[in-house]
Design a protein around this motif. Structure first.
Motif, mmCIF file in Angstrom:
data_model
loop_
_atom_site.group_PDB
_atom_site.id
_atom_site.type_symbol
_atom_site.label_atom_id
_atom_site.label_comp_id
_atom_site.label_asym_id
_atom_site.label_seq_id
_atom_site.Cartn_x
_atom_site.Cartn_y
_atom_site.Cartn_z
ATOM 1 N N ASN A 16 68.695 -71.930 92.300
ATOM 2 C CA ASN A 16 67.376 -71.956 92.917
ATOM 3 C C ASN A 16 67.460 -71.752 94.424
ATOM 4 N N GLY A 17 68.436 -72.389 95.056
ATOM 5 C CA GLY A 17 68.597 -72.234 96.497
ATOM 6 C C GLY A 17 68.928 -70.806 96.883
ATOM 7 N N GLN A 96 58.617 -73.336 93.598
ATOM 8 C CA GLN A 96 59.876 -72.990 92.939
ATOM 9 C C GLN A 96 60.637 -74.270 92.601
ATOM 10 N N PHE A 97 61.031 -74.378 91.324
ATOM 11 C CA PHE A 97 61.709 -75.594 90.900
ATOM 12 C C PHE A 97 62.454 -75.347 89.585
ATOM 13 N N PRO A 98 63.489 -76.147 89.318
ATOM 14 C CA PRO A 98 64.093 -76.141 87.992
ATOM 15 C C PRO A 98 63.193 -76.926 87.038
ATOM 16 N N LEU A 99 63.073 -76.470 85.821
ATOM 17 C CA LEU A 99 62.230 -77.153 84.839
ATOM 18 C C LEU A 99 62.998 -78.364 84.314
ATOM 19 N N VAL A 147 57.803 -70.197 90.229
ATOM 20 C CA VAL A 147 59.119 -69.618 89.971
ATOM 21 C C VAL A 147 59.982 -70.754 89.449
ATOM 22 N N THR A 148 60.388 -70.674 88.200
ATOM 23 C CA THR A 148 61.115 -71.801 87.610
ATOM 24 C C THR A 148 62.329 -71.335 86.832
ATOM 25 N N VAL A 189 57.206 -66.753 86.945
ATOM 26 C CA VAL A 189 58.515 -66.097 86.914
ATOM 27 C C VAL A 189 59.502 -67.087 86.315
ATOM 28 N N LEU A 190 60.106 -66.727 85.199
ATOM 29 C CA LEU A 190 61.074 -67.594 84.526
ATOM 30 C C LEU A 190 62.479 -67.037 84.687
#
Length: 254
Positions: A16-17, A96-99, A147-148, A189-190
């Protein structure tokens, strides 16, 4: 355009970063102005407290009332005010993050809780006293994008996938937060299979994200139904003439 990029991952060296850094560089190269809120790096406090509103602890805290009073009186906490200013200036907001456990990380939920107070995110009134929400509100005209990333495969969040469809998983954020406050919501956005990402997979993800950013202001938003468009009755229940015989989250999308 001004884009507010809000990210939530504890390690800047993460997938993600890396994608965030690449995206911000791409946006700058395309002539946009990117405002960043990296919540972990900021040490963002996700917890709502009376101090957010300079509220006297001797009195019971009614969060909505205290927050709207502080907003109107200019006594809301400085970190909240700074984020609200970013949102006001944004033509688009990207989360934007992790699910994690089918939602955003707690620090990002706390960003929403603290920043979008009554009078800014909700409780917005029309001239006739009605509430502006679900397609209307202070943020009408602002575009919104998630955005994940997820560790699982993309087919697990397909319409018949075991985890449920991605749009339904993200419904509380896309419809209940973005659309509620008036923002136009773009398809998410996956980035799937994040735990098995290869160099080639990363290059493909980076290209895909940049392509979506290139159409950030031209893509067709998700066609959610507006609250005040005549499709809901006085109790905000969808009229039987729309999506007859159906129920569930999907009926709120045309």
């Amino acid at each position: 355009m001004n884009i507010l990029w809000v990210s939530a991952h504890p390690d800047p060296r993460s997938l993600n970063g890396s994608l965030r850094d690449s995206a911000l560089k791409w946006l700058a190269g395309a002539g946009h102005t990117a405002m960043e809120s990296d919540l972990y790096r900021m040490g963002w406090n996700p917890v709502v407290t009376a101090e957010d509103y300079a509220h006297d602890p001797a009195h019971r805290l009614h969060v909505a009332t205290a927050s709207s009073t502080a907003l109107a009186g200019g006594t809301i906490a400085a970190d909240i005010a700074a984020e609200q200013d970013k949102v006001r200036r944004a033509d688009a907001v990207v989360l934007q993050f992790p699910l994690w456990w089918f939602s955003m990380p707690a620090i990002m939920k706390g960003w929403v809780d603290r920043v979008f107070v009554e009078g800014f995110g909700y409780g917005i009134r029309k001239a006739d006293g009605g509430t502006r929400r679900y397609g209307d509100g202070l943020l009408a005209g602002t575009r919104a994008l998630i955005v994940t990333s997820m560790g699982g495969s993309e087919h697990t969040v397909s319409p018949r996938g075991i985890n449920g469809s991605l749009d339904e998983l993200l419904f509380p954020i896309q419809h209940g937060f973005f659309w509620y406050t008036g923002m136009s919501v773009l398809p998410p956005v996956l980035i799937p299979s994040a735990d098995r990402m290869t160099d080639d997979g990363y290059a493909a993800a980076e290209t895909h994200l940049q392509a979506r950013l290139a159409t950030l202001f031209s893509d067709r938003p998700i066609p959610y139904r507006t609250q005040n468009g005549g499709e809901y009755d006085a109790n905000f229940v969808l009229d039987d003439t729309h999506a007859p015989g159906e129920s569930g989250l999907r009926v709120h999308t045309r």
